[in-house]
Write an enzyme that holds these catalytic residues in place. Structure first.
Site, PDB file in Angstrom:
ATOM      1  N   THR A   1      -2.263  -2.244   3.662  1.00  8.73           N
ATOM      2  CA  THR A   1      -1.858  -3.551   4.202  1.00  8.73           C
ATOM      3  C   THR A   1      -0.505  -3.953   3.630  1.00  8.73           C
ATOM      4  O   THR A   1       0.219  -3.108   3.073  1.00  8.73           O
ATOM      5  CB  THR A   1      -2.953  -4.618   3.927  1.00  8.73           C
ATOM      6  OG1 THR A   1      -2.649  -5.805   4.668  1.00  8.73           O
ATOM      7  CG2 THR A   1      -3.081  -4.972   2.458  1.00  8.73           C
ATOM      8  N   ASN A   2      -0.123  -5.237   3.755  1.00  7.50           N
ATOM      9  CA  ASN A   2       1.156  -5.713   3.221  1.00  7.50           C
ATOM     10  C   ASN A   2       0.953  -7.059   2.531  1.00  7.50           C
ATOM     11  O   ASN A   2      -0.171  -7.546   2.434  1.00  7.50           O
ATOM     12  CB  ASN A   2       2.189  -5.809   4.353  1.00  7.50           C
ATOM     13  CG  ASN A   2       1.649  -6.658   5.483  1.00  7.50           C
ATOM     14  OD1 ASN A   2       1.377  -7.830   5.314  1.00  7.50           O
ATOM     15  ND2 ASN A   2       1.453  -6.043   6.655  1.00  7.50           N
ATOM     16  N   HIS A   3       2.040  -7.682   2.087  1.00  5.88           N
ATOM     17  CA  HIS A   3       1.914  -8.900   1.264  1.00  5.88           C
ATOM     18  C   HIS A   3       1.732 -10.184   2.063  1.00  5.88           C
ATOM     19  O   HIS A   3       1.730 -11.267   1.493  1.00  5.88           O
ATOM     20  CB  HIS A   3       3.155  -9.053   0.372  1.00  5.88           C
ATOM     21  CG  HIS A   3       3.187  -8.076  -0.759  1.00  5.88           C
ATOM     22  ND1 HIS A   3       2.225  -8.065  -1.739  1.00  5.88           N
ATOM     23  CD2 HIS A   3       4.057  -7.073  -1.054  1.00  5.88           C
ATOM     24  CE1 HIS A   3       2.503  -7.106  -2.602  1.00  5.88           C
ATOM     25  NE2 HIS A   3       3.608  -6.481  -2.208  1.00  5.88           N
ATOM     26  N   SER A   4       1.628 -10.098   3.386  1.00  9.33           N
ATOM     27  CA  SER A   4       1.545 -11.328   4.181  1.00  9.33           C
ATOM     28  C   SER A   4       0.348 -12.177   3.757  1.00  9.33           C
ATOM     29  O   SER A   4      -0.760 -11.676   3.586  1.00  9.33           O
ATOM     30  CB  SER A   4       1.418 -10.969   5.657  1.00  9.33           C
ATOM     31  OG  SER A   4       1.125 -12.133   6.389  1.00  9.33           O
TER      32      SER A   4
ATOM     33  N   ALA B   1       2.217 -10.054  10.232  1.00  9.96           N
ATOM     34  CA  ALA B   1       2.930  -8.886   9.723  1.00  9.96           C
ATOM     35  C   ALA B   1       2.111  -7.667  10.153  1.00  9.96           C
ATOM     36  O   ALA B   1       1.115  -7.311   9.512  1.00  9.96           O
ATOM     37  CB  ALA B   1       3.042  -8.960   8.212  1.00  9.96           C
TER      38      ALA B   1
END
Ligand code: CTP
Length: 427
Positions: free
Chosen positions: A220-223, A287
């Site tokens: 995943t990402n930091h969103s 994101a």
């Protein structure tokens, strides 16, 4: 924690009618939050309410005189009582009766005029919200059901009480919702009168997608989803029907938004495409992962090797797909994307605006102080397909969201309303 000023509540005049219930104390918090958000709040307390909470409490949180009786002759500070109901009603933008007892609901439904709340309800022409609070058996009683139906048929908004444990120890539906829910309902009621997106369907995506590696792991990402949720709230404040397509974020769903929970880019894309036939605007604040693991292991990957090599494959670009499709379908009428960049912000954002056939790209340098993932504030430049470019100073994500929604509403002003509404499509 202090509440931010809320544009839709700022300078609004709200009458808060409090009837006698064990939930009466919750209204003091509601009054306080409304005042902090920028509203002027005139409180009317029934005699029964004063058995649970005092006028002084409300006077302290609202800074306004509190109205307690239609017989009271002391006019110090407040409106002369013989005309108080008319005076209050005339200037009001909204009349909220919370909590509303079964007794008061019956009186309101039948047009009684024997106390200041009932008198004011008869006099005022603004929207009335009633928030019932009573034991479950009283709420379910045919008399209450019929009285609430009568009020709804007259245009009164009834906030459904919550399920839970009562002071009696019994469990059922009849509890007054907590302040954030009441605030959300009030915002939406005001938005539906004054907003620029009344009867429009706005779809917002939020959060970072999760791309599975195996049944227990994902990429995943930091969103955080905060900016997308703020956009959904701003659209609700503007009176829109809002569908929020989100990955799990832990954020509270804005009151009255329909939430569709998704995990992967593929699931998000499917949800977006399903909603396009009814969407007036799509705001892609999510994101979305650009790559996902090429193979998803059926079982948890065991650490038998020293290394694990993941082969990643491209996901579909949802914004690009929608932007291409709408050249034929015309849906959605307004398309907004974000550009999360770490370098060449404006150059990259301009190229995304064109390539993805969007009306606006919200460009943010996610590495700038006070901007990007997890932050409570954002620093963005709004690029329009008309060549416009507006750089906004650092401000809350709510303020950024309002700036976006204002532009969406302005673009939609020239677009005729569609005949379908979201619920009709689901059936
Ligand atoms: N987006 C999308 N589908 C993807 C990737 C991104 O719909 N698979 C959307 C995002 O929601 C955002 C916009 O496209 O509104 C731009 O996303 P961003 O990650 O900044 O750019 P990308 O198009 O992915 O390009 P790059 O990563 O190469 O900068």
């Amino acid at each position: 924690m202090a509440v931010e000023r809320v544009t839709i509540l700022d300078s609004k005049r709200i009458i808060l009618g409090v009837t006698g219930s064990i939930a009466s104390y919750k209204s003091a918090d509601l009054a306080s939050k409304l005042v902090q958000a920028g509203a002027t709040v005139d409180v009317i307390l029934t005699e029964a309410a004063q058995q649970f909470i005092t006028p002084l409490t409300f006077q302290a949180v609202t800074g306004q005189p509190v109205y307690t009786s239609m017989w009271h002759t002391d006019t110090s500070g407040g409106l002369p009582t013989h005309i108080a109901h008319v005076g209050l009603a005339e200037g009001a933008d909204l009349f909220v009766i919370a909590p509303a007892t079964a007794h008061h609901i019956a009186k309101l439904a039948n047009g009684f005029a024997d106390d200041l709340i009932c008198l004011t309800a008869l006099s005022c022409r603004c929207t009335i919200i009633v928030a019932p609070a009573m034991d479950g058996s009283m709420y379910e009683h045919p008399a209450t059901v019929e009285n609430l139906k009568k009020l709804q048929e007259r245009g009164v908004i009834v906030i459904e009480p919550e399920e839970g444990r009562f002071a009696s120890g019994l469990i059922g539906r009849g509890r007054l919702p907590e302040t954030p829910t009441l605030m959300g309902q009030i915002r939406h009621a005001l938005g539906r009168e004054w907003g620029g997106l009344i009867d429009r369907h706005v779809v917002v995506t939020a959060g970072g997608t999760r791309e599975a590696i195996d049944p227990v792991r994902y990429v995943t990402n930091h969103s955080s989803g905060k900016q997308g949720y703020a956009v959904a709230q701003a659209a609700l404040d503007a009176g829109a029907n809002v569908t929020l397509i989100s990955t799990p974020t832990g954020l509270p769903t804005p009151v009255n938004a329909s939430l569709i929970l998704v995990e992967s880019a593929e699931e998000m894309q499917q949800a977006v495409l399903d909603l396009l036939p009814t969407a007036d605007a799509l705001i892609m604040a999510a994101a979305v992962a650009d790559f996902r693991p090429a193979e998803v292991a059926a079982q948890k990957i065991k650490k038998t090797e020293d290394e694990l090599v993941l082969r990643m494959t491209r996901t579909e670009d949802i914004l690009l797909t929608v932007g291409q499709q709408r050249k034929q379908t015309g849906r959605p009428s307004v398309l907004v994307g974000f550009a999360a960049e770490t370098q060449d912000l404006i150059k990259n954002a301009k190229s995304k605006l064109k390539r993805k056939n969007a009306d606006y790209i919200i460009a943010n340098d996610v590495t700038a102080p006070g901007a990007g993932f997890q932050s409570e504030t954002n620093v963005v430049t709004i690029l329009g397909s008309d060549g416009s470019s507006i750089s906004l100073p650092q401000q809350t994500k709510a303020a950024v969201a309002e700036a976006i929604i204002q532009r969406v509403a302005a673009r939609l002003q020239t677009v005729p309303h569609h005949t379908t509404i979201p619920d009709e499509v689901d059936e």
